[in-house]
Motif scaffolding. Structure first.
Motif, PDB file in Angstrom:
ATOM      1  N   ILE A 264     -37.397 -21.981  49.354  1.00 21.29           N
ATOM      2  CA  ILE A 264     -37.278 -23.357  49.861  1.00 21.29           C
ATOM      3  C   ILE A 264     -36.690 -24.262  48.774  1.00 21.29           C
ATOM      4  O   ILE A 264     -35.853 -25.131  49.048  1.00 21.29           O
ATOM      5  CB  ILE A 264     -38.643 -23.868  50.345  1.00 21.29           C
ATOM      6  CG1 ILE A 264     -39.063 -23.093  51.610  1.00 21.29           C
ATOM      7  CG2 ILE A 264     -38.589 -25.362  50.653  1.00 21.29           C
ATOM      8  CD1 ILE A 264     -40.468 -23.416  52.090  1.00 21.29           C
TER       9      ILE A 264
ATOM     10  N   ILE B   7     -34.980 -31.714  56.188  1.00 18.09           N
ATOM     11  CA  ILE B   7     -35.660 -30.427  56.081  1.00 18.09           C
ATOM     12  C   ILE B   7     -37.155 -30.662  56.244  1.00 18.09           C
ATOM     13  O   ILE B   7     -37.751 -31.468  55.517  1.00 18.09           O
ATOM     14  CB  ILE B   7     -35.367 -29.741  54.731  1.00 18.09           C
ATOM     15  CG1 ILE B   7     -33.858 -29.493  54.583  1.00 18.09           C
ATOM     16  CG2 ILE B   7     -36.129 -28.432  54.615  1.00 18.09           C
ATOM     17  CD1 ILE B   7     -33.455 -28.913  53.230  1.00 18.09           C
ATOM     18  N   GLU B   8     -37.749 -29.971  57.196  1.00 17.35           N
ATOM     19  CA  GLU B   8     -39.183 -30.088  57.455  1.00 17.35           C
ATOM     20  C   GLU B   8     -39.783 -28.691  57.538  1.00 17.35           C
ATOM     21  O   GLU B   8     -39.284 -27.839  58.272  1.00 17.35           O
ATOM     22  CB  GLU B   8     -39.431 -30.834  58.772  1.00 17.35           C
ATOM     23  CG  GLU B   8     -38.872 -32.249  58.814  1.00 17.35           C
ATOM     24  CD  GLU B   8     -39.023 -32.901  60.181  1.00 17.35           C
ATOM     25  OE1 GLU B   8     -39.648 -32.269  61.070  1.00 17.35           O
ATOM     26  OE2 GLU B   8     -38.523 -34.018  60.366  1.00 17.35           O
ATOM     27  N   THR B   9     -40.850 -28.454  56.785  1.00 12.82           N
ATOM     28  CA  THR B   9     -41.489 -27.143  56.750  1.00 12.82           C
ATOM     29  C   THR B   9     -42.932 -27.248  57.220  1.00 12.82           C
ATOM     30  O   THR B   9     -43.662 -28.157  56.814  1.00 12.82           O
ATOM     31  CB  THR B   9     -41.453 -26.564  55.321  1.00 12.82           C
ATOM     32  OG1 THR B   9     -40.092 -26.376  54.932  1.00 12.82           O
ATOM     33  CG2 THR B   9     -42.176 -25.235  55.253  1.00 12.82           C
TER      34      THR B   9
ATOM     35  N   SER C  13     -42.348 -22.400  60.538  1.00 12.19           N
ATOM     36  CA  SER C  13     -40.910 -22.357  60.267  1.00 12.19           C
ATOM     37  C   SER C  13     -40.465 -23.562  59.460  1.00 12.19           C
ATOM     38  O   SER C  13     -41.226 -24.511  59.237  1.00 12.19           O
ATOM     39  CB  SER C  13     -40.126 -22.298  61.585  1.00 12.19           C
ATOM     40  OG  SER C  13     -40.341 -23.478  62.348  1.00 12.19           O
ATOM     41  N   THR C  14     -39.200 -23.504  59.034  1.00 11.19           N
ATOM     42  CA  THR C  14     -38.547 -24.627  58.369  1.00 11.19           C
ATOM     43  C   THR C  14     -37.418 -25.119  59.261  1.00 11.19           C
ATOM     44  O   THR C  14     -36.564 -24.335  59.673  1.00 11.19           O
ATOM     45  CB  THR C  14     -37.991 -24.213  56.994  1.00 11.19           C
ATOM     46  OG1 THR C  14     -39.079 -23.916  56.123  1.00 11.19           O
ATOM     47  CG2 THR C  14     -37.155 -25.322  56.379  1.00 11.19           C
TER      48      THR C  14
END
Length: 205
Positions: free
Chosen positions: A24, A36-38, A42-43
């Protein structure tokens, strides 16, 4: 238009947390132009279409360089009619879809030939879904022709195509399949699984 991918990374090792977190971090150079969101599954990566696959490549290669068997599954989408338009997804250049199919195949092949190698092998199987237009099969067949002529084509499989080789050209081929085939105003999606360092007998990556 909204462009993005939901990406899940799997590391077959006890220290999988460290490997995933480092992968990441490998996306850092793209963060200014992406959302970008994790979470625990999932990312999500959202942004200009030309950056989606390079970001995925950096994430995957960073994990694969650990030497462990790693796999990534992703759903990649552009132009979904159920998603709002987003300024962050504005492409740097106009779509190449206005050119005829043969010209798009030529440009896609050139991009793969010029792709920089990473030194990390990868194998991927994926399916392209250009949704909407009645002539969608022409786009799929055109994409298959392009892939078969590329240096990373491995073989056709049921419901998908397998590519293998250095991760640089492999991810470029995926990017070109997504960007060059399917109407620029239509919903186009790719479902893919990519693997590296597999212990499977007969595996090439």
């Amino acid at each position: 238009m909204k462009c993005g991918a939901q990406i899940s990374l799997y590391v077959m090792a006890d220290n999988f947390v460290r490997v995933i977190l480092s992968s990441i971090e490998a996306m850092a150079s793209f963060r200014e132009r992406l959302r970008i969101e994790t979470d625990d599954i999932s990312t999500l990566v959202v942004g200009p279409p030309e950056l989606i696959f390079p970001t995925m490549r950096e994430m995957f290669v960073a994990a694969a360089r650990s030497g462990h068997h790693v796999a990534m599954h992703a759903t990649v989408s552009r132009g979904c009619p159920g998603e709002p338009d987003m300024e962050i997804c504005e492409p740097a250049e106009p779509s190449a879809f206005d050119t005829d199919l043969e010209e798009r195949k030529r440009r896609a092949a050139q991009a793969v030939a010029e792709a920089q190698e990473t030194g990390q092998r990868a194998a991927v199987q994926f399916s392209l879904y250009p949704l909407g237009p009645a002539e969608y099969m022409d786009e799929i067949y055109g994409c298959i022709d392009f892939l078969k002529a590329s240096p990373v084509f491995d073989r056709a499989k049921n419901y998908c195509t397998r590519l293998a080789g250095d991760a640089g050209p492999v991810f470029e081929a995926l990017s070109q399949a997504w960007l060059s085939f399917g109407d620029s105003n239509a919903h186009v999606a790719i479902d893919l699984t990519v693997s590296a360092n597999s212990p499977s007998k007969g595996g090439t990556a």
